[in-house]
Design an enzyme around this catalytic site. Sequence first.
Site, PDB file in Angstrom:
ATOM      1  N   VAL A 111      29.457  33.890  31.345  1.00  0.00           N
ATOM      2  CA  VAL A 111      29.936  34.881  32.313  1.00  0.00           C
ATOM      3  C   VAL A 111      30.841  34.198  33.336  1.00  0.00           C
ATOM      4  O   VAL A 111      30.570  33.083  33.778  1.00  0.00           O
ATOM      5  CB  VAL A 111      28.738  35.545  33.022  1.00  0.00           C
ATOM      6  CG1 VAL A 111      29.202  36.455  34.152  1.00  0.00           C
ATOM      7  CG2 VAL A 111      27.896  36.324  32.019  1.00  0.00           C
ATOM      8  N   GLY A 112      31.922  34.869  33.711  1.00  0.00           N
ATOM      9  CA  GLY A 112      32.786  34.350  34.766  1.00  0.00           C
ATOM     10  C   GLY A 112      33.715  33.244  34.322  1.00  0.00           C
ATOM     11  O   GLY A 112      34.334  32.580  35.149  1.00  0.00           O
ATOM     12  N   ALA A 113      33.847  33.048  33.000  1.00  0.00           N
ATOM     13  CA  ALA A 113      34.698  31.965  32.493  1.00  0.00           C
ATOM     14  C   ALA A 113      36.070  32.461  32.057  1.00  0.00           C
ATOM     15  O   ALA A 113      36.887  31.688  31.577  1.00  0.00           O
ATOM     16  CB  ALA A 113      33.999  31.271  31.323  1.00  0.00           C
ATOM     17  N   SER A 117      33.705  38.396  28.887  1.00  0.00           N
ATOM     18  CA  SER A 117      32.285  38.690  28.657  1.00  0.00           C
ATOM     19  C   SER A 117      31.944  40.131  29.017  1.00  0.00           C
ATOM     20  O   SER A 117      31.141  40.776  28.330  1.00  0.00           O
ATOM     21  CB  SER A 117      31.399  37.725  29.451  1.00  0.00           C
ATOM     22  OG  SER A 117      31.669  37.803  30.838  1.00  0.00           O
ATOM     23  N   SER A 118      32.547  40.654  30.080  1.00  0.00           N
ATOM     24  CA  SER A 118      32.251  42.028  30.503  1.00  0.00           C
ATOM     25  C   SER A 118      32.732  43.040  29.472  1.00  0.00           C
ATOM     26  O   SER A 118      32.029  44.005  29.150  1.00  0.00           O
ATOM     27  CB  SER A 118      32.902  42.313  31.862  1.00  0.00           C
ATOM     28  OG  SER A 118      32.399  41.456  32.849  1.00  0.00           O
ATOM     29  N   ALA A 119      33.944  42.824  28.948  1.00  0.00           N
ATOM     30  CA  ALA A 119      34.475  43.736  27.932  1.00  0.00           C
ATOM     31  C   ALA A 119      33.644  43.667  26.661  1.00  0.00           C
ATOM     32  O   ALA A 119      33.357  44.692  26.035  1.00  0.00           O
ATOM     33  CB  ALA A 119      35.932  43.394  27.629  1.00  0.00           C
ATOM     34  N   ALA A 120      33.228  42.459  26.275  1.00  0.00           N
ATOM     35  CA  ALA A 120      32.440  42.305  25.044  1.00  0.00           C
ATOM     36  C   ALA A 120      31.109  43.035  25.150  1.00  0.00           C
ATOM     37  O   ALA A 120      30.681  43.709  24.203  1.00  0.00           O
ATOM     38  CB  ALA A 120      32.221  40.826  24.739  1.00  0.00           C
ATOM     39  N   ASP A 161      41.330  43.280  27.298  1.00  0.00           N
ATOM     40  CA  ASP A 161      40.036  42.701  26.921  1.00  0.00           C
ATOM     41  C   ASP A 161      39.227  43.606  25.989  1.00  0.00           C
ATOM     42  O   ASP A 161      38.782  43.155  24.925  1.00  0.00           O
ATOM     43  CB  ASP A 161      39.223  42.351  28.166  1.00  0.00           C
ATOM     44  CG  ASP A 161      39.752  41.122  28.885  1.00  0.00           C
ATOM     45  OD1 ASP A 161      40.893  40.698  28.587  1.00  0.00           O
ATOM     46  OD2 ASP A 161      39.043  40.585  29.753  1.00  0.00           O
TER      47      ASP A 161
END
Length: 334
Positions: A111-113, A117-120, A161
């Site tokens: 997360v936050g990289a 991650s949010s879209a996935a 994303d």
Amino acid sequence: MRVLASAPAKIILFGEHSVVYGKPAIAAAIDLRTYVWAEFNNKGAIKIEAKDIKVPGLTVSFSEDEIYFESDYGKAAEVLSYVRQAIELVREEADKNGNGVTVSITSQIPVGAGLGSSAAVAVATIGAVSRLLGLELSNEEIAKLGHKVELLVQGASSGIDPTVSAIGGFLHYEKGNFEHLPFMELPIVVGYTGSSGSTKELVAMVRRNYEEMPEVIEPILVSMGKIVEKAKDVLLSELDNEVRFVQLGRLMNINHGLLDALGVSTKKLSELVYAARTAGALGAKITGAGGGGCMYALAPEKQSEVATAITIAGGTPMITKISDEGLRIEEVLP
């Protein structure tokens, strides 16, 4: 009934920042996935179980009577808002707002990289819950719902994303339009710095420089747009993979230099980029907004060496490849 769906992370191969000014970009799904189980519950409520949302770079400090967690757990909590919105949207689409749904999340994506991650997690949730509720949606329709989730949570989104995560492979993006490019294997290593920059602040900084020195910044943005189109030509070409790897690597290195000129690189990002190149990567560059986050390296037959070099330079390496698959329904149990 239980449904398991998964969706991949993404990297921006070429075109970050210049895409804000109407130039094209190329993004790709990578083989790191978020998995979401969905099932009904009898409480009529939304229940979210986050098994292992990864927040890299965790540091815990102990004193006599206190424990300090020095990671930004706000980022992990933020992911859950995407899950909730995704479930609510699908329940509305299926006209089944009264159904209680429990989702359980596991993820390989930090997360936050800057790896989407949010879209996935939104796309995987939409995929699992829509199948659970008997709603037949294409991956393109799921991408649009994922974009809607981002708009609801973030207030603004290009849609790159969730579209990459839902559809997979390579996507060329320009002014709101997507083109799916032919697939080719790219053996890459992603290097995470352990910190993340603020996309909003970095975009604003580039905007200030553009407004104050348009005659200097505009040619950089134009060159970045031309790099994207050249990379697209390489991906569309029928040249041998070895030749295409070399050409893409050169374009990556040039693109990184231009991003550095815009001021969005950091000492740590540059250290990881140059460590990867020294270890044999054909190209290495920032992926995403910069200011922290990740870089990626193209490293055919050198992934292990490049990963070791990134570790020695203080980064967290992830050996991966481009994923031709986007959203997958992995399993449906009665």
